[in-house]
Scaffold this motif. Structure first.
Motif, PDB file in Angstrom:
ATOM      1  N   ALA A 119    -118.561  21.043   8.332  1.00 22.79           N
ATOM      2  CA  ALA A 119    -117.509  21.179   7.322  1.00 22.79           C
ATOM      3  C   ALA A 119    -116.120  21.276   7.946  1.00 22.79           C
ATOM      4  O   ALA A 119    -115.176  20.631   7.482  1.00 22.79           O
ATOM      5  N   HIS A 120    -115.989  22.112   8.984  1.00 26.76           N
ATOM      6  CA  HIS A 120    -114.675  22.428   9.553  1.00 26.76           C
ATOM      7  C   HIS A 120    -114.736  22.353  11.070  1.00 26.76           C
ATOM      8  O   HIS A 120    -115.809  22.546  11.662  1.00 26.76           O
TER       9      HIS A 120
ATOM     10  N   ASP B 116    -117.215  24.782  13.326  1.00 27.63           N
ATOM     11  CA  ASP B 116    -118.612  24.911  12.878  1.00 27.63           C
ATOM     12  C   ASP B 116    -119.578  24.278  13.886  1.00 27.63           C
ATOM     13  O   ASP B 116    -120.684  24.784  14.095  1.00 27.63           O
TER      14      ASP B 116
ATOM     15  N   HIS C 296    -119.108  23.934   2.861  1.00 26.02           N
ATOM     16  CA  HIS C 296    -120.412  23.858   3.536  1.00 26.02           C
ATOM     17  C   HIS C 296    -121.479  23.339   2.568  1.00 26.02           C
ATOM     18  O   HIS C 296    -122.309  22.517   2.932  1.00 26.02           O
TER      19      HIS C 296
HETATM   20 ZN    ZN Z   1    -116.896  26.118   8.172  1.00 22.38          ZN
END
Ligand code: ZN
Length: 269
Positions: free
Chosen positions: A5-6, A9, A134
């Motif tokens: 997601a980011h 992660d 997520h």
């Molecule tokens: Zn994340």
């Protein structure tokens, strides 16, 4: 291919697996759905206005540094971080979690058809963490994987991360307590959230030798990783001894498999 997601992660969930396969000669691509634009600066040493104002660019540089540490390639899918809205707060209009799943999945499918991964890793349906990005990452990756059925490249296996499972916390907590070490994990376990599913692990990848690389990759996300981050709270020698694997759930397979397994590429000719 690991879909996250980011930025960061990939370094906290399954990083040692990626580093191991990369070191063994696999081509590894991390796909990061958003730029982490709505994240906070979690490292007090870096929390000043200049950093906050430039966070998207800084997080891109951190991501590039982490990918280099892990020995993997990385690309952004280009969506915007949804942030973590408070109870009852609406999601921002432009964010990843609001993008129709089919639209985002078409973009990820195109990356799959270009990179041609045999194995794809993402989060379970809970997201593994109750952040809208997520959960969306799970939906989009599953939809993209399914959509490849009719296309020119069909990835063979889809896995869900089983990082930070309750059993992992319990095992490390017991091991620390047994050795007279202070453990912060008791508090985590006391407040174990109801949404967290108990996943049926099918696949354990031995990768303790790559935990130091995982840790260096996580530290490369300097705005996210202060030294007092709970990620660093348990002794590494203990972790190598009592939990030397990263764990996965085989969610879809287009090849014949024998479970449990210790290699995500098992069964792929
Ligand atoms: Zn994340």
């Amino acid at each position: 291919m690991a879909v996250h997601a980011h930025p960061d992660d990939e370094s906290s969930k399954g990083a040692a697996t990626l580093a191991r396969y990369a070191a063994e000669g696999a081509e590894v691509l991390v796909v990061t759905c958003t730029g982490g634009e709505r994240g906070d600066v979690l490292n007090p040493a870096l929390d000043h206005p200049r950093v906050r104002a430039d966070l998207p660019a800084i997080r891109r540089r951190e991501m590039a540094a982490a990918a280099e540490v892990l020995g993997v390639r990385q690309r952004f899918l280009g969506f915007t971080d949804s942030g973590l809205p408070g109870e009852g707060e609406p999601l921002p209009p432009d964010c990843f979690a609001r993008v129709p799943v089919d639209r985002a999945a078409a973009e990820l499918r195109a990356v799959m058809e270009e990179f041609m991964p045999h194995v794809v890793i993402t989060y379970d349906p809970s997201g593994g963490y109750p952040h809208p990005d997520h959960v969306q990452t799970h939906r989009v990756t599953l939809a993209a994987f399914e959509a490849t059925e009719a296309g020119p490249w069909r990835p063979r296996k889809l896995y869900y991360q089983a990082a930070f499972a309750k059993r992992w916390f319990e095992t490390l907590h017991e091991a620390m307590t047994d050795r007279g070490l202070e453990s912060e994990m008791g508090a985590v376990l006391d407040e174990w959230p109801e949404w967290a599913p108990a996943l049926e692990v099918t696949s354990r990848v031995e990768c303790a030798g790559y935990f130091p690389i995982r840790d260096r990759a996580f530290r490369a996300h300097a705005t996210q990783a202060a030294d007092d981050n709970p990620f660093f709270a348990h002794p590494r020698d203990l972790e190598r001894e009592v939990w030397p694997t990263e764990d996965y759930v085989l969610a879809r397979s287009r090849v014949t498999v024998a479970l449990p397994e210790t290699d995500l590429f098992a069964g792929i000719a």
